[in-house]
Enzyme design. Structure first.
Site, PDB file in Angstrom:
ATOM      1  N   ASP A   1       0.854  -1.180   0.000  1.00 17.45           N
ATOM      2  CA  ASP A   1       0.000   0.000   0.000  1.00 17.45           C
ATOM      3  C   ASP A   1       0.898   1.241   0.000  1.00 17.45           C
ATOM      4  OD1 ASP A   1      -1.484   2.256   0.915  1.00 17.45           O
ATOM      5  OD2 ASP A   1      -3.037   0.923   1.683  1.00 17.45           O
TER       6      ASP A   1
ATOM      7  N   ARG B   1      -1.463  14.971  13.560  1.00 15.03           N
ATOM      8  CA  ARG B   1      -0.656  14.717  12.354  1.00 15.03           C
ATOM      9  C   ARG B   1      -0.430  16.002  11.573  1.00 15.03           C
ATOM     10  NH1 ARG B   1      -2.907  10.074   8.581  1.00 15.03           N
ATOM     11  NH2 ARG B   1      -4.485  11.686   8.260  1.00 15.03           N
TER      12      ARG B   1
HETATM   13  C1  LIG Z   1      -5.860   6.942   2.830  1.00 15.70           C
HETATM   14  C2  LIG Z   1      -5.687   5.467   2.943  1.00 15.70           C
HETATM   15  C3  LIG Z   1      -6.672   4.592   2.467  1.00 15.70           C
HETATM   16  C4  LIG Z   1      -7.962   5.137   1.902  1.00 15.70           C
HETATM   17  O1  LIG Z   1      -8.744   4.190   1.271  1.00 15.70           O
HETATM   18  P1  LIG Z   1     -10.045   4.673   0.477  1.00 15.70           P
HETATM   19  O2  LIG Z   1     -10.569   3.459  -0.143  1.00 15.70           O
HETATM   20  O3  LIG Z   1      -9.601   5.730  -0.493  1.00 15.70           O
HETATM   21  O4  LIG Z   1     -10.992   5.280   1.453  1.00 15.70           O
HETATM   22  C5  LIG Z   1      -6.422   3.231   2.542  1.00 15.70           C
HETATM   23  N1  LIG Z   1      -5.264   2.752   3.069  1.00 15.70           N
HETATM   24  C6  LIG Z   1      -4.311   3.578   3.554  1.00 15.70           C
HETATM   25  C7  LIG Z   1      -3.063   3.015   4.140  1.00 15.70           C
HETATM   26  C8  LIG Z   1      -4.503   4.958   3.509  1.00 15.70           C
HETATM   27  O5  LIG Z   1      -3.575   5.768   4.003  1.00 15.70           O
END
Ligand SMILES: *Cc1c(COP(=O)(O)O)cnc(C)c1O
Length: 420
Positions: free
Chosen positions: A205, A379
């Site tokens: 991610d 943050r």
């Molecule tokens: C911001 C973020 C998300 C957001 O997911 P959405 O499907 O866009 O709501 C997911 N995982 C991480 C680690 C994030 O920082």
């Protein structure tokens, strides 16, 4: 490797000098930011590129209002997820044909973990981090309900190193490049190697790294990756996310959300699903064209900037903020939650303070925007393309003042809204 941060401003006028010689200073002009605002939330929602407004306006006035449905061909709407995917690819170190923009990060996590499990049918364990962004864990549990006997193991809860958690039952390791709460960077190349040595696949991610520091998906050997475009890529609220599937997996990997956009021949309207070749099979259904157009300007900027230079400025901004906080706020019970080593720190600084929510509200009232995450994490995000060293100075000074005067104790700063 420790980078030497040679100069840290000792005064506001020194910060002014830094701003004048900042090699990235011209990028500020590419963004629309209110004059009197200090925006320290680019890690959550990036600022608006001025060009996004132009592109959206043209899309609405010409492509939508005038050309209507012919725009799917004429204006390239149909291909837009691929076209924009190709713009993102070099930003995350991916060769052509492996990235597509589609759906949300949450949905793309679902597709990736599901597909990775499908490539390791005999194994049943998925590893993630106890301190994952919650959606990553929720989605992982959702994937688990579609298969038999899936178990999860969490780093930081079931073991303290990846090595401790790996064995021949592990199918997938799913980690974030940068922790959303603390800003800590994980050594992905190393972790991918360990994962592969154990015969498992790695899902990365990049929500908090894409666009703000070098990411090398191909070089690190990552199998699947996802990322947000509305954070450091400045794509706009709710702009669609991206998914990366390494070329070597594309033939075998199955998208569990097998919609018509991922079909080999969508306009044949066949009865059965046949996955498209390549990364296209990871699309699902019709994409929000206006949001995609809003995203284009941010990606064009990301293409052009020198990421190592962005990274360097980001390290200097966060280092400056930490230094100012350490000297100014030490006596008020604020502690640093982010790594002190700037090679392990992303582009944010997190400070712990029990009444952090009220402190952030008091700062917002002073037009300094940061955010709060339970429990007690304040943050501060530093987007190097539009922040100045003087902004860091002014924000640190305001924070010190809010703490010193105990302004945060005012009743009006205690009221919680739906979004913190
Ligand atoms: C911001 C973020 C998300 C957001 O997911 P959405 O499907 O866009 O709501 C997911 N995982 C991480 C680690 C994030 O920082």
């Amino acid at each position: 490797m420790q980078m030497n941060i040679t100069y840290l401003s000792e005064s506001r006028s020194a910060c002014e000098k830094e701003d004048v010689t900042d090699p990235l200073r011209n990028w500020q002009d590419a963004f629309n930011l209110p004059q009197d605002l200090i925006y320290l939330d680019g890690n959550s929602l990036g600022a608006m590129p001025k060009k996004a407004l132009e592109q959206l306006e043209q899309t609405i006035r010409n492509e939508w209002a005038e050309d209507l449905i012919t725009s799917w061909n004429k204006a390239g709407w149909w291909k837009l997820p691929e076209t924009l995917g190709e713009l993102i690819a070099p930003v995350v170190g991916a060769a052509s044909g492996q990235v597509i923009i589609s759906d949300s990060t949450s949905l793309n996590i679902y597709k990736s973990i599901h597909a990775a499990l499908g490539l390791r049918q005999k194994r049943t364990v998925v590893i993630s981090e106890a301190d994952s962004f919650p959606t990553n864990l929720y989605i992982m549990d959702g994937v688990a309900t579609t298969r038999k006997n899936i178990q999860r193991r969490l780093l930081g809860k079931d073991g303290n190193t990846l090595d401790e958690l790996l064995d021949d039952q592990v199918a997938v390791v799913s980690f974030s490049h940068i922790n959303y709460r603390t800003g800590e960077i994980l050594p992905i190349a190393e972790l991918v190697q360990q994962t592969h040595d154990a015969g498992a696949l790695f899902v990365l991610d990049t929500c908090h790294s894409a666009g703000v520091l070098p990411v090398e998906l191909d070089q690190w050997g990552v199998d699947f990756a996802v990322g947000c475009t509305y954070k450091y890529l400045n794509g706009g609220p709710g702009s669609p996310a991206f998914i990366y599937v390494a070329k070597r997996h594309q033939k075998e990997a199955v998208n569990p959300l097998s919609g018509w956009w991922g079909h080999a021949r969508p306009f044949e309207f066949e009865e059965n699903f046949h996955a498209a070749e390549g990364i296209r099979r990871f699309q699902t259904g019709t994409q929000p064209i206006l949001s995609l157009r809003g995203l284009q300007a941010g990606l064009e900027i990301a293409q052009e900037v020198d990421l190592p230079q962005v990274r360097k400025k980001s390290q200097r901004l966060t280092q400056l903020f930490i230094k100012l906080i350490e000297s100014g706020c030490r006596n008020y019970g604020v502690t640093l939650q982010s790594p002190t080593d700037h090679d392990k720190r992303g582009s944010q600084v997190t400070l712990h303070f029990e009444n952090g929510f009220a402190v952030i509200q008091a700062l917002i009232a002073r037009k300094i925007i940061a955010d709060f995450r339970e429990p007690g994490s304040m943050r501060f995000g530093f987007a190097p393309l539009y922040l100045r060293y003087t902004d860091v100075w002014d924000a640190a000074e305001a924070l010190e003042d809010v703490l010193k005067t105990e302004e945060w104790k005012e009743e009006r700063f205690r009221q919680k809204h739906e979004v913190t």
